[in-house]
Motif scaffolding. Sequence first.
Motif, PDB file in Angstrom:
ATOM      1  N   GLU A 170       0.813  -1.219   0.000  1.00 51.89           N
ATOM      2  CA  GLU A 170       0.000   0.000   0.000  1.00 51.89           C
ATOM      3  C   GLU A 170       0.844   1.265   0.000  1.00 51.89           C
ATOM      4  OE1 GLU A 170      -2.567  -0.761   3.315  1.00 51.89           O
ATOM      5  OE2 GLU A 170      -4.174  -1.549   2.040  1.00 51.89           O
ATOM      6  N   GLY A 171       2.122   1.150   0.311  1.00 47.82           N
ATOM      7  CA  GLY A 171       2.995   2.316   0.297  1.00 47.82           C
ATOM      8  C   GLY A 171       3.596   2.629  -1.062  1.00 47.82           C
ATOM      9  N   LEU A 190     -10.821 -13.393 -11.714  1.00 47.66           N
ATOM     10  CA  LEU A 190      -9.466 -13.888 -11.479  1.00 47.66           C
ATOM     11  C   LEU A 190      -9.459 -14.520 -10.092  1.00 47.66           C
ATOM     12  CD1 LEU A 190      -7.544 -10.715 -12.738  1.00 47.66           C
ATOM     13  CD2 LEU A 190      -8.090 -12.795 -14.046  1.00 47.66           C
ATOM     14  N   THR A 191      -9.039 -15.777  -9.983  1.00 48.39           N
ATOM     15  CA  THR A 191      -9.225 -16.519  -8.736  1.00 48.39           C
ATOM     16  C   THR A 191      -7.964 -17.246  -8.296  1.00 48.39           C
ATOM     17  OG1 THR A 191      -9.938 -18.585  -9.801  1.00 48.39           O
ATOM     18  CG2 THR A 191     -11.634 -16.911  -9.412  1.00 48.39           C
ATOM     19  N   THR A 192      -7.918 -17.545  -6.995  1.00 44.67           N
ATOM     20  CA  THR A 192      -6.807 -18.284  -6.392  1.00 44.67           C
ATOM     21  C   THR A 192      -7.343 -19.029  -5.176  1.00 44.67           C
ATOM     22  OG1 THR A 192      -4.509 -18.041  -5.631  1.00 44.67           O
ATOM     23  CG2 THR A 192      -6.077 -16.382  -4.870  1.00 44.67           C
ATOM     24  N   ALA A 198      -4.869 -14.020  -2.325  1.00 48.77           N
ATOM     25  CA  ALA A 198      -5.820 -13.160  -3.027  1.00 48.77           C
ATOM     26  C   ALA A 198      -5.721 -11.718  -2.540  1.00 48.77           C
ATOM     27  CB  ALA A 198      -7.239 -13.683  -2.827  1.00 48.77           C
ATOM     28  N   ALA A 199      -5.520 -11.525  -1.251  1.00 47.67           N
ATOM     29  CA  ALA A 199      -5.440 -10.172  -0.696  1.00 47.67           C
ATOM     30  C   ALA A 199      -4.222  -9.422  -1.231  1.00 47.67           C
ATOM     31  CB  ALA A 199      -5.386 -10.234   0.825  1.00 47.67           C
ATOM     32  N   VAL A 200      -3.094 -10.114  -1.393  1.00 50.55           N
ATOM     33  CA  VAL A 200      -1.895  -9.478  -1.953  1.00 50.55           C
ATOM     34  C   VAL A 200      -2.135  -9.107  -3.415  1.00 50.55           C
ATOM     35  CG1 VAL A 200       0.531  -9.825  -2.569  1.00 50.55           C
ATOM     36  CG2 VAL A 200      -0.322 -10.622  -0.353  1.00 50.55           C
ATOM     37  N   LYS A 201      -2.683 -10.029  -4.187  1.00 48.51           N
ATOM     38  CA  LYS A 201      -2.951  -9.760  -5.597  1.00 48.51           C
ATOM     39  C   LYS A 201      -3.947  -8.608  -5.754  1.00 48.51           C
ATOM     40  CE  LYS A 201      -2.363 -14.635  -6.973  1.00 48.51           C
ATOM     41  NZ  LYS A 201      -1.351 -14.568  -8.044  1.00 48.51           N
ATOM     42  N   GLN A 202      -4.982  -8.605  -4.948  1.00 47.80           N
ATOM     43  CA  GLN A 202      -6.001  -7.549  -5.015  1.00 47.80           C
ATOM     44  C   GLN A 202      -5.388  -6.183  -4.718  1.00 47.80           C
ATOM     45  OE1 GLN A 202      -9.189  -7.549  -1.966  1.00 47.80           O
ATOM     46  NE2 GLN A 202     -10.605  -7.588  -3.702  1.00 47.80           N
ATOM     47  N   THR A 203      -4.507  -6.129  -3.728  1.00 44.84           N
ATOM     48  CA  THR A 203      -3.843  -4.874  -3.387  1.00 44.84           C
ATOM     49  C   THR A 203      -2.942  -4.410  -4.519  1.00 44.84           C
ATOM     50  OG1 THR A 203      -3.897  -5.480  -1.036  1.00 44.84           O
ATOM     51  CG2 THR A 203      -2.392  -3.715  -1.687  1.00 44.84           C
ATOM     52  N   GLY A 229     -10.075 -10.253  -8.427  1.00 42.52           N
ATOM     53  CA  GLY A 229     -10.228  -9.221  -9.447  1.00 42.52           C
ATOM     54  C   GLY A 229     -11.038  -9.756 -10.604  1.00 42.52           C
ATOM     55  N   THR A 230     -11.201  -8.925 -11.627  1.00 41.59           N
ATOM     56  CA  THR A 230     -11.921  -9.327 -12.830  1.00 41.59           C
ATOM     57  C   THR A 230     -11.100  -8.962 -14.063  1.00 41.59           C
ATOM     58  OG1 THR A 230     -13.120  -7.223 -12.795  1.00 41.59           O
ATOM     59  CG2 THR A 230     -14.209  -9.124 -11.781  1.00 41.59           C
ATOM     60  N   VAL A 231     -11.395  -9.622 -15.171  1.00 48.15           N
ATOM     61  CA  VAL A 231     -10.571  -9.441 -16.366  1.00 48.15           C
ATOM     62  C   VAL A 231     -10.617  -8.017 -16.897  1.00 48.15           C
ATOM     63  CG1 VAL A 231     -10.725 -11.870 -17.005  1.00 48.15           C
ATOM     64  CG2 VAL A 231     -12.403 -10.245 -17.922  1.00 48.15           C
TER      65      VAL A 231
END
Length: 261
Positions: A170-171, A190-192, A198-203, A229-231
């Motif tokens: 986030e920084g 987009l799934t895992t 998932a939280a890291v990828k979303q960020t 996320g989504t495509v």
Amino acid sequence: MSEVAQNQRGARARRAAILGLVRERGSVAVTELAPRFSVSAETIRRDLRALEAERALERHYGVIRVVESGLIETALDFRATHHTAEKSRIAAEAVRRLGDAGTVFIDEGFLPSLVAEALPTDRPLTVLTASIPVVLHLVGRPQTEVIMIGGRVRAGTLGAVDALAIRGLEGFAPDLAILGANGVSADGALTTPDPAVAAVKQTALRVSARALFVGGHDKFGRSSFVRFGTVDEVEALITGTELPATLARDFAALGTRVVRV
């Protein structure tokens, strides 16, 4: 116990053992199974049909492998030997699409690590990552600065996750994120399997100015446990020509570009 009940119990135990063997080794030749379990080839065919119906395994040219879905995730050593030519093409195409990005987030996973290896060495780059393999590929390159995001390290992928990784990401505001996934569902998610991943990828998707998805053809039409996320949040889905053109058009209709290489 009746003979029928004994046979059913034996089939369940054998199918669990088959699944465990394939998860351990990544892939197994079908011809190996009958002698290994001391049963007929027809019995093994019934077992495999049952496991395929459960979407636990899939067969291709006499080889069975685990299906990555739900909570199942294959390890890096398996990914490093599976569809390698396709993954190399995808990595090269992702690098061609860097544009003028000077700061790049690279996801955990084998294919993103191939992207890291293929990054240019003739221009300054700052790479942000939560992946230990990516750091090892890049550290020491004269024009590449590497920033490692900390956190709990997952044994299977050597990627950092949890609150420390999220706060670290986030920084930053990377120009580009290179992201993978365990599955791209038919409706474009987009799934895992792991919520922490998932939280890291979303960020990373949220803080980056641009994003590219990299994934083999076998990721499409599959869904894992957690959506991150989504495509339509990425500028392109980069995959192999092994993905049928008809499927590529279906995914492009969801709001992004599909690049088959």
